[in-house]
Design a protein around this motif. Structure first.
Motif, PDB file in Angstrom:
ATOM      1  N   ALA A  64       0.836  -1.210   0.000  1.00  0.00           N
ATOM      2  CA  ALA A  64       0.000   0.000   0.000  1.00  0.00           C
ATOM      3  C   ALA A  64       0.865   1.252   0.000  1.00  0.00           C
ATOM      4  N   VAL A  65       0.302   2.310  -0.515  1.00  0.00           N
ATOM      5  CA  VAL A  65       0.950   3.621  -0.453  1.00  0.00           C
ATOM      6  C   VAL A  65       0.685   4.192   0.934  1.00  0.00           C
ATOM      7  N   ARG A  66       1.722   4.637   1.594  1.00  0.00           N
ATOM      8  CA  ARG A  66       1.562   5.215   2.937  1.00  0.00           C
ATOM      9  C   ARG A  66       0.979   6.617   2.806  1.00  0.00           C
ATOM     10  N   PRO A  67      -0.068   6.914   3.560  1.00  0.00           N
ATOM     11  CA  PRO A  67      -0.645   8.264   3.506  1.00  0.00           C
ATOM     12  C   PRO A  67       0.409   9.308   3.864  1.00  0.00           C
ATOM     13  N   PRO A  68       0.498  10.379   3.094  1.00  0.00           N
ATOM     14  CA  PRO A  68       1.539  11.378   3.343  1.00  0.00           C
ATOM     15  C   PRO A  68       1.385  12.098   4.678  1.00  0.00           C
ATOM     16  N   ASP A  69       0.172  12.114   5.232  1.00  0.00           N
ATOM     17  CA  ASP A  69      -0.041  12.822   6.497  1.00  0.00           C
ATOM     18  C   ASP A  69       0.011  11.895   7.716  1.00  0.00           C
ATOM     19  N   ALA A  70       0.365  10.617   7.517  1.00  0.00           N
ATOM     20  CA  ALA A  70       0.466   9.686   8.643  1.00  0.00           C
ATOM     21  C   ALA A  70       1.717  10.015   9.455  1.00  0.00           C
ATOM     22  N   PRO A  71       1.549  10.264  10.750  1.00  0.00           N
ATOM     23  CA  PRO A  71       2.714  10.610  11.575  1.00  0.00           C
ATOM     24  C   PRO A  71       3.723   9.463  11.626  1.00  0.00           C
ATOM     25  N   PHE A  72       4.997   9.826  11.679  1.00  0.00           N
ATOM     26  CA  PHE A  72       6.069   8.845  11.786  1.00  0.00           C
ATOM     27  C   PHE A  72       5.841   7.973  13.019  1.00  0.00           C
TER      28      PHE A  72
END
Length: 162
Positions: A64-72
């Motif tokens: 899956a593509v990781r959501p760009p706004d998902a916190p580290f």
């Protein structure tokens, strides 16, 4: 870009597991460079045929593509991963279709194996376009496992793009 939620099958709340089509050119996209070449070919094929283009990306948790706004350090929800994967698929489709303004492009995702998702969607397509190999690191393969399965099992013509 068309919204195709009504054309998806569902097994889990909000997770697309299959795509049902009614004609058009179908192309698989796994985010690889080879898939990008297949996508460009498929756009031209849809333009030549005067039909819609359907871009399908099968995915799983690891692909899956990781959501760009998902916190580290956090794990996004499966719905967030699906949405990010769909957004990236739409973006790639729009870039490829930029040269052919008359082609209507539909982006789809399906949670599951690529071969199964593409063969299922191909049942309603006019032609299926796949890249010769996907994300596998096995460079010596002439045709990857997904392309091989599509060649063997699809009930519509299959174009394999190198």
């Amino acid at each position: 870009m068309a919204d195709d939620d009504a054309r998806h099958s569902w097994t889990m709340a909000g997770i697309h597991t299959a795509v049902e089509l009614d004609g058009g050119v179908l192309v698989g996209d796994d985010g690889s460079a080879c898939a990008e070449q297949a996508l460009r070919y498929a756009v031209g094929e849809a333009a030549r045929r005067g039909t819609d283009l359907h871009v399908v990306r099968a995915w799983s948790i690891p692909t899956a593509v990781r959501p760009p706004d998902a916190p580290f350090g956090t794990t996004p929800s499966i719905v967030e991963m699906q949405d990010a994967t769909l957004a990236e698929t739409r973006r790639r489709a729009e870039v490829a279709a930029a040269e052919h303004a008359g082609v209507t492009v539909h982006a789809h995702t399906a949670f599951g194996k690529a071969g199964k998702a593409l063969l299922s969607a191909a049942a309603g397509a006019d032609v299926l376009v796949v890249g010769s190999k996907g994300r596998s690191k096995i460079a010596d393969m002439l045709v990857g496992s997904t392309a091989a399965a599509c060649i063997r099992e699809a009930k519509v013509p299959v174009v394999v793009v190198r």
